[in-house]
Design an enzyme around this catalytic site. Structure first.
Site, PDB file in Angstrom:
ATOM      1  N   LYS A 110       0.846  -1.206   0.000  1.00  0.00           N
ATOM      2  CA  LYS A 110       0.000   0.000   0.000  1.00  0.00           C
ATOM      3  C   LYS A 110       0.878   1.252   0.000  1.00  0.00           C
ATOM      4  CE  LYS A 110      -1.720   1.451   4.052  1.00  0.00           C
ATOM      5  NZ  LYS A 110      -1.364   2.846   4.401  1.00  0.00           N
ATOM      6  N   ASN A 111       1.900   1.254   0.846  1.00  0.00           N
ATOM      7  CA  ASN A 111       2.692   2.472   1.033  1.00  0.00           C
ATOM      8  C   ASN A 111       3.708   2.704  -0.067  1.00  0.00           C
ATOM      9  OD1 ASN A 111       1.141   2.900   3.247  1.00  0.00           O
ATOM     10  ND2 ASN A 111       2.711   2.324   4.741  1.00  0.00           N
ATOM     11  N   CYS A 125      -5.345  11.958  12.620  1.00  0.00           N
ATOM     12  CA  CYS A 125      -5.910  10.628  12.343  1.00  0.00           C
ATOM     13  C   CYS A 125      -5.801   9.861  13.656  1.00  0.00           C
ATOM     14  CB  CYS A 125      -5.169   9.959  11.205  1.00  0.00           C
ATOM     15  SG  CYS A 125      -3.628   9.233  11.721  1.00  0.00           S
ATOM     16  N   ARG A 134      -1.052  14.685  12.704  1.00  0.00           N
ATOM     17  CA  ARG A 134      -0.218  14.271  11.573  1.00  0.00           C
ATOM     18  C   ARG A 134       0.269  15.544  10.873  1.00  0.00           C
ATOM     19  NH1 ARG A 134      -1.251   8.909  10.121  1.00  0.00           N
ATOM     20  NH2 ARG A 134       0.556   8.973   8.756  1.00  0.00           N
ATOM     21  N   ASP A 148       4.521   0.321  12.044  1.00  0.00           N
ATOM     22  CA  ASP A 148       3.286  -0.297  11.560  1.00  0.00           C
ATOM     23  C   ASP A 148       3.154  -1.751  11.992  1.00  0.00           C
ATOM     24  OD1 ASP A 148       3.430   1.413   8.331  1.00  0.00           O
ATOM     25  OD2 ASP A 148       2.898   2.111  10.347  1.00  0.00           O
ATOM     26  N   ARG A 182      -8.459  -0.661   4.979  1.00  0.00           N
ATOM     27  CA  ARG A 182      -7.589   0.356   4.371  1.00  0.00           C
ATOM     28  C   ARG A 182      -6.242  -0.248   3.956  1.00  0.00           C
ATOM     29  NH1 ARG A 182      -6.099   4.559   8.086  1.00  0.00           N
ATOM     30  NH2 ARG A 182      -4.732   5.023   6.330  1.00  0.00           N
TER      31      ARG A 182
HETATM   32  C1  EPZ Z   1       4.229   6.755   6.297  1.00  0.00           C
HETATM   33  O1  EPZ Z   1       3.437   7.778   6.912  1.00  0.00           O
HETATM   34  C2  EPZ Z   1       3.313   5.547   6.193  1.00  0.00           C
HETATM   35  N1  EPZ Z   1       2.159   5.876   5.358  1.00  0.00           N
HETATM   36  C3  EPZ Z   1       2.844   5.134   7.593  1.00  0.00           C
HETATM   37  O2  EPZ Z   1       2.070   3.959   7.447  1.00  0.00           O
HETATM   38  C4  EPZ Z   1       4.076   4.800   8.433  1.00  0.00           C
HETATM   39  O3  EPZ Z   1       3.670   4.473   9.738  1.00  0.00           O
HETATM   40  C5  EPZ Z   1       5.005   6.017   8.470  1.00  0.00           C
HETATM   41  O4  EPZ Z   1       5.363   6.415   7.117  1.00  0.00           O
HETATM   42  C6  EPZ Z   1       6.295   5.733   9.233  1.00  0.00           C
HETATM   43  O5  EPZ Z   1       6.963   4.668   8.628  1.00  0.00           O
HETATM   44  C7  EPZ Z   1       2.307   5.897   4.015  1.00  0.00           C
HETATM   45  O6  EPZ Z   1       3.381   5.667   3.481  1.00  0.00           O
HETATM   46  C8  EPZ Z   1       1.089   6.203   3.219  1.00  0.00           C
HETATM   47  P1  EPZ Z   1       6.239  10.115   8.467  1.00  0.00           P
HETATM   48  P2  EPZ Z   1       3.977   9.308   6.967  1.00  0.00           P
HETATM   49  O7  EPZ Z   1       6.110  11.380   7.703  1.00  0.00           O
HETATM   50  O8  EPZ Z   1       4.681   9.625   5.705  1.00  0.00           O
HETATM   51  C9  EPZ Z   1       6.058  13.219  12.055  1.00  0.00           C
HETATM   52  C10 EPZ Z   1       0.219   2.566   7.786  1.00  0.00           C
HETATM   53  O9  EPZ Z   1      -0.238   2.011   8.806  1.00  0.00           O
HETATM   54  N2  EPZ Z   1       6.025  14.235  10.996  1.00  0.00           N
HETATM   55  O10 EPZ Z   1       7.483   9.296   8.342  1.00  0.00           O
HETATM   56  O11 EPZ Z   1       2.857  10.164   7.396  1.00  0.00           O
HETATM   57  C11 EPZ Z   1       4.755  12.417  12.110  1.00  0.00           C
HETATM   58  O12 EPZ Z   1       3.789  13.103  12.882  1.00  0.00           O
HETATM   59  C12 EPZ Z   1       0.681   4.007   7.842  1.00  0.00           C
HETATM   60  O13 EPZ Z   1       0.361   2.003   6.666  1.00  0.00           O
HETATM   61  C13 EPZ Z   1       6.151  15.573  11.354  1.00  0.00           C
HETATM   62  O14 EPZ Z   1       6.281  15.912  12.533  1.00  0.00           O
HETATM   63  O15 EPZ Z   1       5.021   9.166   8.165  1.00  0.00           O
HETATM   64  C14 EPZ Z   1       5.181  11.123  12.741  1.00  0.00           C
HETATM   65  O16 EPZ Z   1       5.219  11.277  14.143  1.00  0.00           O
HETATM   66  C15 EPZ Z   1       0.467   4.624   9.216  1.00  0.00           C
HETATM   67  N3  EPZ Z   1       6.101  16.521  10.384  1.00  0.00           N
HETATM   68  C16 EPZ Z   1       6.608  10.923  12.201  1.00  0.00           C
HETATM   69  O17 EPZ Z   1       7.044  12.215  11.744  1.00  0.00           O
HETATM   70  C17 EPZ Z   1       5.945  16.196   9.056  1.00  0.00           C
HETATM   71  O18 EPZ Z   1       5.935  17.112   8.199  1.00  0.00           O
HETATM   72  C18 EPZ Z   1       6.679   9.937  11.053  1.00  0.00           C
HETATM   73  O19 EPZ Z   1       5.927  10.467  10.013  1.00  0.00           O
HETATM   74  C19 EPZ Z   1       5.809  14.831   8.710  1.00  0.00           C
HETATM   75  C20 EPZ Z   1       5.857  13.867   9.693  1.00  0.00           C
END
Ligand code: EPZ
Length: 416
Positions: free
Chosen positions: A22-23, A116, A121, A305, A397
Site C-alpha cells: 500500500k505504502n 488521524c 499528523r 506499523d 484500508r
Molecule cells: C508513512 O506515513 C506511512 N504511510 C505510515 O504507514 C508509516 O507508519 C510512516 O510512514 C512511518 O513509517 C504511508 O506511506 C502512506 P512520516 P507518513 O512522515 O509519511 C512526524 C500505515 O499504517 N512528521 O514518516 O505520514 C509524524 O507526525 C501508515 O500504513 C512531522 O512531525 O510518516 C510522525 O510522528 C500509518 N512533520 C513521524 O514524523 C511532518 O511534516 C513519522 O511520520 C511529517 C511527519
C-alpha cells in the site's frame, strides 16, 4: 457496517501470498501526475486507500482503469490542481499529491490533512522543504494554497526522516531545473520503489534507501510500467498471526531483505525461520518467548506499523516484553481492546509493558485504526472462543481480502 467474526484456537498451516505494498502504491500513483502519459502499475491491491487515491487522480482529470491487480493511469487529461476537502480527509496521505501537482502545474490547493487515529499528523517538514524549493504557501481556513513560477532545486535537510516528506520532495524535484539533495532522508523500501518508478519514467534520482538522495531534474517524464514491491507490513502481520495462533506458515511474494528487524524479533520470540529469496517459512514455538525491548524506529529499525500486531502476539508470551513507540504519539489504542480480551498491558506515554498471560478470551472489540485493528485479528485467532471485531473499515484500508487469506491457512474467520 461489516464485522469480522473469529473462532479462535486454531493453529495456522499453509501458504499465504502477500499483496503489493500500500505504502509504495500511494506515492507511485501520485507520481503518475508528472508524465502526462500512460502508466501501467502491476501489483496494486484493491484497498480503501488505493481507491481514495484513484478518486483523487480522477478528480484531477486522469483516467484510471483496473484490470485485476494492474492499474492503468493516463494523466494526459490532468488539468485540475485542487484536491477537494472530502478527498483529503478520506486519506491523510493525500498530501503526497502536492509535490506532483506542483511539479506539473506550478499550483496546488488542498486542505490541511485532518489528524488521524495515530495522533496529530503535521506536514511542517513537507511545507518547509517546499518553501526551500521556492514554493509560496498560504495556510488559511484549513486550506493550503501553493504556487510557484518554477520549482527551485535546493539542499534540503529533514529534521526527521519523514517518509512522506522525502517522497513529496522527490516528486516536486523530478522536473525542477537543477539538482536537489535531501539529507537525513527516510530510507524505507517504499522510497526505493518510488525512485525505481520515477527513473523508469526518465527521472534521474539516486540514493534512495540511504539518508542522502540526489534528484537531477529533467525537462519531461515519459510513460512507465512497474510492478510494486510486496507489502512488508502485511507480511509482518501474517507472521504475528502465525506466532499467536501457532503452527507453520509459508509467506510467498515477500522480500526478506525489507524485513530484517521483523525477522530478528521473530527469532527472539522463538520462531524457527526458513528464509529464501522470495519466501519465508515460520514455525511457531509451542509458546512464545518474550522480547525484552521493541523500539519502533525509522527503517531499517523495527517498523511502527508492525508494533500492534506483534504486541497482540506477545500478550501470550512466557514473560514480559517492553515496547517503546517512538514514531507516533498515539499508537496504543489497541491496548484497551486487547486488555478486554484478557491481555495484561500497562501503557505509560510511549512505553507499553506487556506481561504474558496463559490465554486470551474472545470478546466483542472495536478496531480503532488500521494496524490496531489488525492486532485484534491476531489476538482473535489465538483467543479461546469467539471474537467479533467491528469498524472493520479501518482494517480494509491496508489489508486486501484478509479473512480469505487467513481462512486459506486454517483460520475460522468470516465477515458479517
Ligand atoms: C508513512 O506515513 C506511512 N504511510 C505510515 O504507514 C508509516 O507508519 C510512516 O510512514 C512511518 O513509517 C504511508 O506511506 C502512506 P512520516 P507518513 O512522515 O509519511 C512526524 C500505515 O499504517 N512528521 O514518516 O505520514 C509524524 O507526525 C501508515 O500504513 C512531522 O512531525 O510518516 C510522525 O510522528 C500509518 N512533520 C513521524 O514524523 C511532518 O511534516 C513519522 O511520520 C511529517 C511527519
Amino acid at each position: 457496517m461489516d464485522k469480522l467474526v473469529i473462532e479462535g484456537g486454531k493453529t495456522l498451516e499453509g501458504a499465504a501470498r502477500v499483496h503489493g505494498a500500500k505504502n509504495a502504491v500511494l506515492p507511485i500513483l501520485a507520481a503518475t501526475v508528472l508524465n502526462s502519459g500512460e502508466n501501467i502499475i502491476h501489483g496494486c491491491p484493491d484497498l480503501k486507500d488505493v481507491r481514495s487515491s484513484i478518486n483523487i487522480l480522477r478528480h484531477l482529470g486522469c483516467s484510471v482503469h483496473r484490470d485485476g491487480d494492474t492499474l492503468t493511469v493516463n494523466s494526459a487529461g490532468a488539468a485540475n490542481c485542487e484536491i477537494q476537502e472530502e478527498l483529503m480527509h478520506e486519506m491523510r496521505s493525500s498530501v503526497i499529491f502536492l509535490g506532483a501537482i506542483l511539479a506539473r502545474f506550478g499550483r496546488a490547493v488542498t486542505s490541511l490533512p485532518g489528524g488521524c487515529e495515530l495522533g496529530p499528523r503535521p506536514i511542517d517538514l513537507h511545507l518547509k522543504a517546499f518553501r526551500q524549493m521556492g514554493i509560496a504557501i498560504e495556510e488559511e481556513h484549513g486550506y493550503i494554497k501553493c504556487h510557484c513560477d518554477k520549482i527551485t532545486p535546493a539542499a534540503i535537510h529533514l529534521d526527521f526522516p519523514s517518509v512522506g516528506a522525502t517522497e513529496n520532495i522527490m516528486l516536486a524535484a523530478s522536473l525542477a531545473e537543477g539538482t536537489t539533495v535531501i539529507t537525513n532522508a527516510a530510507k524505507e523500501p517504499e522510497i526505493v520503489d518510488l525512485q525505481d518508478y520515477l527513473n523508469c519514467m526518465g527521472a534521474k534520482i539516486d540514493g534512495a534507501g540511504t539518508s542522502v538522495i540526489q534528484i537531477d531534474g529533467v525537462k519531461r517524464l515519459g510513460s512507465a510500467e512497474h510492478t510494486v514491491i510486496p507489502d512488508r507490513i502485511v507480511a509482518a502481520t501474517y507472521l504475528s498471526c502465525g506466532a499467536a495462533a501457532g503452527g507453520t506458515i509459508e509467506l510467498t511474494n515477500v522480500i526478506p531483505a525489507h524485513m530484517e528487524a521483523v525477522l530478528s524479533v521473530a527469532e527472539q520470540y522463538g520462531a524457527k525461520l526458513y528464509v529464501s529469496q522470495d519466501r519465508i517459512v515460520q514455525v511457531a514455538p509451542q509458546r512464545l518467548s518474550p522480547v525484552k525491548m521493541i523500539r519502533t524506529q525509522p527503517h531499517p529499525g523495527f517498523p511502527t506499523d508492525a508494533q500492534s500486531p506483534l504486541m497482540a502476539a506477545l500478550t501470550l508470551a512466557r514473560g514480559t516484553s517492553i515496547f517503546v513507540e517512538n514514531i507516533f504519539e498515539s499508537r496504543y489504542k489497541h491496548v484497551y481492546e486487547l486488555c478486554r480480551m484478557g491481555a495484561d498491558i500497562t501503557v505509560d506515554g510511549r512505553l507499553a509493558v506487556v506481561r504474558g498471560v496463559g490465554a486470551l478470551s474472545g470478546a466483542n472489540v472495536c478496531a480503532m485504526d488500521l494496524r490496531g485493528g489488525a492486532a485484534l485479528v491476531v489476538a482473535g485467532l489465538a483467543a479461546q472462543g469467539r471474537t467479533t471485531i467491528s469498524d472493520v473499515y479501518h482494517i480494509d484500508r491496508g489489508y486486501e481480502n484478509l479473512e480469505d487469506t487467513l481462512r486459506g491457512i486454517g483460520a475460522v474467520i468470516k465477515r458479517e
